[in-house]
Design a protein around this motif. Sequence first.
Motif, PDB file in Angstrom:
ATOM      1  N   LEU A  46       0.830  -1.188   0.000  1.00 38.64           N
ATOM      2  CA  LEU A  46       0.000   0.000   0.000  1.00 38.64           C
ATOM      3  C   LEU A  46       0.868   1.243   0.000  1.00 38.64           C
ATOM      4  N   LYS A  47       0.361   2.277  -0.636  1.00 38.30           N
ATOM      5  CA  LYS A  47       1.045   3.556  -0.668  1.00 38.30           C
ATOM      6  C   LYS A  47       0.177   4.541   0.101  1.00 38.30           C
ATOM      7  N   LYS A  48       0.712   5.092   1.189  1.00 38.35           N
ATOM      8  CA  LYS A  48      -0.041   6.018   2.022  1.00 38.35           C
ATOM      9  C   LYS A  48       0.281   7.446   1.611  1.00 38.35           C
ATOM     10  N   ILE A  49      -0.762   8.251   1.444  1.00 37.65           N
ATOM     11  CA  ILE A  49      -0.636   9.623   0.957  1.00 37.65           C
ATOM     12  C   ILE A  49      -1.198  10.580   2.006  1.00 37.65           C
ATOM     13  N   TYR A  50      -0.465  11.651   2.282  1.00 34.25           N
ATOM     14  CA  TYR A  50      -0.921  12.710   3.175  1.00 34.25           C
ATOM     15  C   TYR A  50      -1.628  13.768   2.340  1.00 34.25           C
ATOM     16  N   VAL A  51      -2.786  14.221   2.804  1.00 36.51           N
ATOM     17  CA  VAL A  51      -3.533  15.280   2.126  1.00 36.51           C
ATOM     18  C   VAL A  51      -3.780  16.373   3.151  1.00 36.51           C
ATOM     19  N   ALA A 123       3.049  10.109   2.554  1.00 34.41           N
ATOM     20  CA  ALA A 123       3.023  10.208   4.014  1.00 34.41           C
ATOM     21  C   ALA A 123       4.334   9.712   4.594  1.00 34.41           C
ATOM     22  N   LYS A 124       4.820  10.418   5.581  1.00 34.87           N
ATOM     23  CA  LYS A 124       6.038  10.013   6.271  1.00 34.87           C
ATOM     24  C   LYS A 124       5.645   9.142   7.457  1.00 34.87           C
ATOM     25  N   PRO A 125       6.524   8.227   7.868  1.00 30.94           N
ATOM     26  CA  PRO A 125       6.203   7.401   9.040  1.00 30.94           C
ATOM     27  C   PRO A 125       6.018   8.274  10.273  1.00 30.94           C
ATOM     28  N   ARG A 126       5.099   7.850  11.122  1.00 36.20           N
ATOM     29  CA  ARG A 126       4.811   8.605  12.335  1.00 36.20           C
ATOM     30  C   ARG A 126       5.994   8.504  13.284  1.00 36.20           C
ATOM     31  N   GLU A 127       6.427   9.659  13.815  1.00 35.99           N
ATOM     32  CA  GLU A 127       7.554   9.674  14.741  1.00 35.99           C
ATOM     33  C   GLU A 127       7.078   9.236  16.118  1.00 35.99           C
TER      34      GLU A 127
END
Length: 145
Positions: A46-51, A123-127
């Motif tokens: 899956l490719k996660k995208i931030y909007v 989307a970047k991984p959650r810190e």
Amino acid sequence: MIPLVSGLAPLPRLPARRATDSAPLCRDPARDRRVPTSRSKKRIALKKIYVGNLPFQATGPDLEALFAGFGEVVSAQVVEDRETGRSRGFGFVEMGDAHAAKAAIDSLHDRKYGGRRLTVNEAKPREARVGGGGLGDGGGHGRGD
């Protein structure tokens, strides 16, 4: 009282099933051990995208409809405030195909939607969060020393 039935032969005892009988095993190099895999599920990257900069009235189905023109949308959600339930103005979309996700990012970034210019990127991984609230230094607040 239930009458006992005599003359029935006992059922043959079947061998116990082992975990290895239910699914084939594969090698997991990250953990260096064997793990069961599912035959029926196909592994999807899956490719996660931030909007970001979404209008506050946008919903998950709105996001899904916006991205559906580029490919299969696995999930779409608008992040809401825990206390008020109001949109926080950003969300995430998961797409099943990396090429479709890239096309969506390229087409929708900086495009007007609901009167606002969208920010769309991978989307970047959650810190990991550090600490856990509280006063931090242990205090003395309000002691009157």
